[in-house]
Design a protein around this motif. Sequence first.
Motif, PDB file in Angstrom:
ATOM      1  N   ARG A 100       0.854  -1.183   0.000  1.00 48.48           N
ATOM      2  CA  ARG A 100       0.000   0.000   0.000  1.00 48.48           C
ATOM      3  C   ARG A 100       0.894   1.237   0.000  1.00 48.48           C
ATOM      4  O   ARG A 100       1.716   1.424   0.889  1.00 48.48           O
ATOM      5  CB  ARG A 100      -0.888  -0.010   1.243  1.00 48.48           C
ATOM      6  CG  ARG A 100      -1.843   1.171   1.319  1.00 48.48           C
ATOM      7  CD  ARG A 100      -2.870   0.916   2.391  1.00 48.48           C
ATOM      8  NE  ARG A 100      -3.761   2.052   2.554  1.00 48.48           N
ATOM      9  CZ  ARG A 100      -4.804   2.079   3.381  1.00 48.48           C
ATOM     10  NH1 ARG A 100      -5.095   1.004   4.103  1.00 48.48           N
ATOM     11  NH2 ARG A 100      -5.557   3.142   3.483  1.00 48.48           N
ATOM     12  N   ILE A 109       2.191   4.780   0.680  1.00 46.30           N
ATOM     13  CA  ILE A 109       1.918   5.677   1.797  1.00 46.30           C
ATOM     14  C   ILE A 109       2.555   7.053   1.626  1.00 46.30           C
ATOM     15  O   ILE A 109       2.363   7.936   2.470  1.00 46.30           O
ATOM     16  CB  ILE A 109       2.379   5.060   3.134  1.00 46.30           C
ATOM     17  CG1 ILE A 109       3.853   4.631   3.049  1.00 46.30           C
ATOM     18  CG2 ILE A 109       1.491   3.893   3.527  1.00 46.30           C
ATOM     19  CD1 ILE A 109       4.418   4.106   4.367  1.00 46.30           C
ATOM     20  N   ARG A 155      -4.239  -3.566  11.244  1.00 46.24           N
ATOM     21  CA  ARG A 155      -5.121  -2.734  10.427  1.00 46.24           C
ATOM     22  C   ARG A 155      -5.081  -1.276  10.874  1.00 46.24           C
ATOM     23  O   ARG A 155      -4.960  -0.362  10.057  1.00 46.24           O
ATOM     24  CB  ARG A 155      -6.548  -3.272  10.473  1.00 46.24           C
ATOM     25  CG  ARG A 155      -7.510  -2.475   9.582  1.00 46.24           C
ATOM     26  CD  ARG A 155      -8.927  -2.981   9.665  1.00 46.24           C
ATOM     27  NE  ARG A 155      -9.053  -4.329   9.128  1.00 46.24           N
ATOM     28  CZ  ARG A 155      -9.294  -5.399   9.863  1.00 46.24           C
ATOM     29  NH1 ARG A 155      -9.435  -5.288  11.178  1.00 46.24           N
ATOM     30  NH2 ARG A 155      -9.395  -6.581   9.302  1.00 46.24           N
ATOM     31  N   VAL A 156      -5.178  -1.037  12.191  1.00 41.34           N
ATOM     32  CA  VAL A 156      -5.192   0.349  12.656  1.00 41.34           C
ATOM     33  C   VAL A 156      -3.831   1.007  12.439  1.00 41.34           C
ATOM     34  O   VAL A 156      -3.757   2.219  12.169  1.00 41.34           O
ATOM     35  CB  VAL A 156      -5.630   0.459  14.132  1.00 41.34           C
ATOM     36  CG1 VAL A 156      -7.057  -0.020  14.303  1.00 41.34           C
ATOM     37  CG2 VAL A 156      -4.688  -0.287  15.068  1.00 41.34           C
ATOM     38  N   VAL A 189      -1.716   0.343   9.902  1.00 47.60           N
ATOM     39  CA  VAL A 189      -1.609   0.654   8.478  1.00 47.60           C
ATOM     40  C   VAL A 189      -2.434   1.897   8.138  1.00 47.60           C
ATOM     41  O   VAL A 189      -1.986   2.772   7.383  1.00 47.60           O
ATOM     42  CB  VAL A 189      -2.052  -0.559   7.627  1.00 47.60           C
ATOM     43  CG1 VAL A 189      -2.211  -0.167   6.161  1.00 47.60           C
ATOM     44  CG2 VAL A 189      -1.038  -1.695   7.760  1.00 47.60           C
ATOM     45  N   GLU A 190      -3.633   2.001   8.685  1.00 44.75           N
ATOM     46  CA  GLU A 190      -4.469   3.172   8.422  1.00 44.75           C
ATOM     47  C   GLU A 190      -3.824   4.429   8.993  1.00 44.75           C
ATOM     48  O   GLU A 190      -3.820   5.487   8.350  1.00 44.75           O
ATOM     49  CB  GLU A 190      -5.863   2.971   9.023  1.00 44.75           C
ATOM     50  CG  GLU A 190      -6.685   1.878   8.357  1.00 44.75           C
ATOM     51  CD  GLU A 190      -6.932   2.148   6.880  1.00 44.75           C
ATOM     52  OE1 GLU A 190      -6.999   3.338   6.489  1.00 44.75           O
ATOM     53  OE2 GLU A 190      -7.054   1.171   6.114  1.00 44.75           O
ATOM     54  N   TRP A 191      -3.301   4.335  10.198  1.00 47.90           N
ATOM     55  CA  TRP A 191      -2.633   5.494  10.799  1.00 47.90           C
ATOM     56  C   TRP A 191      -1.414   5.892   9.980  1.00 47.90           C
ATOM     57  O   TRP A 191      -1.177   7.079   9.718  1.00 47.90           O
ATOM     58  CB  TRP A 191      -2.208   5.149  12.224  1.00 47.90           C
ATOM     59  CG  TRP A 191      -1.291   6.177  12.819  1.00 47.90           C
ATOM     60  CD1 TRP A 191      -1.644   7.366  13.400  1.00 47.90           C
ATOM     61  CD2 TRP A 191       0.144   6.123  12.853  1.00 47.90           C
ATOM     62  NE1 TRP A 191      -0.517   8.040  13.800  1.00 47.90           N
ATOM     63  CE2 TRP A 191       0.592   7.309  13.487  1.00 47.90           C
ATOM     64  CE3 TRP A 191       1.078   5.186  12.426  1.00 47.90           C
ATOM     65  CZ2 TRP A 191       1.948   7.571  13.685  1.00 47.90           C
ATOM     66  CZ3 TRP A 191       2.422   5.455  12.619  1.00 47.90           C
ATOM     67  CH2 TRP A 191       2.843   6.631  13.242  1.00 47.90           C
ATOM     68  N   ASN A 199      -0.831   5.417   6.835  1.00 53.37           N
ATOM     69  CA  ASN A 199      -1.264   5.991   5.575  1.00 53.37           C
ATOM     70  C   ASN A 199      -1.552   7.490   5.717  1.00 53.37           C
ATOM     71  O   ASN A 199      -1.270   8.288   4.823  1.00 53.37           O
ATOM     72  CB  ASN A 199      -2.511   5.266   5.070  1.00 53.37           C
ATOM     73  CG  ASN A 199      -2.965   5.757   3.715  1.00 53.37           C
ATOM     74  OD1 ASN A 199      -2.235   5.697   2.734  1.00 53.37           O
ATOM     75  ND2 ASN A 199      -4.180   6.268   3.659  1.00 53.37           N
ATOM     76  N   ASP A 200      -2.111   7.880   6.862  1.00 54.36           N
ATOM     77  CA  ASP A 200      -2.423   9.288   7.097  1.00 54.36           C
ATOM     78  C   ASP A 200      -1.206  10.094   7.525  1.00 54.36           C
ATOM     79  O   ASP A 200      -1.046  11.253   7.124  1.00 54.36           O
ATOM     80  CB  ASP A 200      -3.505   9.412   8.171  1.00 54.36           C
ATOM     81  CG  ASP A 200      -4.853   8.855   7.734  1.00 54.36           C
ATOM     82  OD1 ASP A 200      -5.107   8.821   6.509  1.00 54.36           O
ATOM     83  OD2 ASP A 200      -5.639   8.438   8.595  1.00 54.36           O
TER      84      ASP A 200
END
Length: 300
Positions: free
Chosen positions: A156, A158, A285-286, A288-290, A292-293
Amino acid sequence: MDRFLALNVFIRVVEANSFTRAADSLNMPNATISKTIQQLESHLGIRLLQRTTRRITVTPEGEAYYEKAREILNALEEVDAAFKTSTTNIKGHLRIAVGGSTARDILIPLLADFMAAYPDICIDLAVADKPSDLISGNIDCAIRGGVLEDSTLIARKIGEATLITCATPDYLRRYGTPAYPDELKNGHRLISYLSPASGRAFPFRFKHNDILTEMKTEHHLGINESNAHIAAVEAGLGIIQTFTYSLRNQLASGEVLEILRPWRPASYPFYVVYAQNRHLPHRLRVFVEWLNDAFSGAVK
């Protein structure tokens, strides 16, 4: 026999391809790992692993059992995640592989926010410029840049980092400031970054009017670790190409100067990569999402 423990042990042995590494990752004695596998095989009445003094081979029955066992544990983690409504309930260990300068300059300064939001997630950083094997290293995810070679991983994007060519003012007074990339071949001292995997020097790259060029020229100093690579230009040993984020303070103070700006290399992509599991653990998951931001703005 604890069936749930046995599943975890078997999966870890297969993924680590080692009883010792599995024992280390589970914080269990080697003897317990071996005994648990023997009990599981006895319970099932089949051989899951072929063991020799040098290697472990998964039998066809073991491969099939591994796939089913992994599905079961992934489903259990998904059920747990579905009923967790507070970030304080997300817990466990995350092992993250990252390069040296990226850890120092980007990830570690950002981690305080993540660890405040998820205080029950414990993080182990595997810091090395050489790419780690995620499965055998028991690594949940890795931050990697450039061209990705392992197509078996989920990647992914980033962020994209800016690459520059630079040197110290003292070096430029001694050797002159090149006005064109070709002048680097004439008496300049180049500090190359060596691939930690192959040992080969990465070429100096340039982009001008959407034309990409590579310069493969003899370097005076080659270094295969990113922090040492940065230290070499700070010491005035020559010219390097590196990320702006690694020299942000030095560029602002004038300790290091960018040269050949019209020929800045193309931007350098970064990715977070992880294994192809159907269900990601909630803690991964959390993260990777963090990431990414948070990552994209930090590398610019």
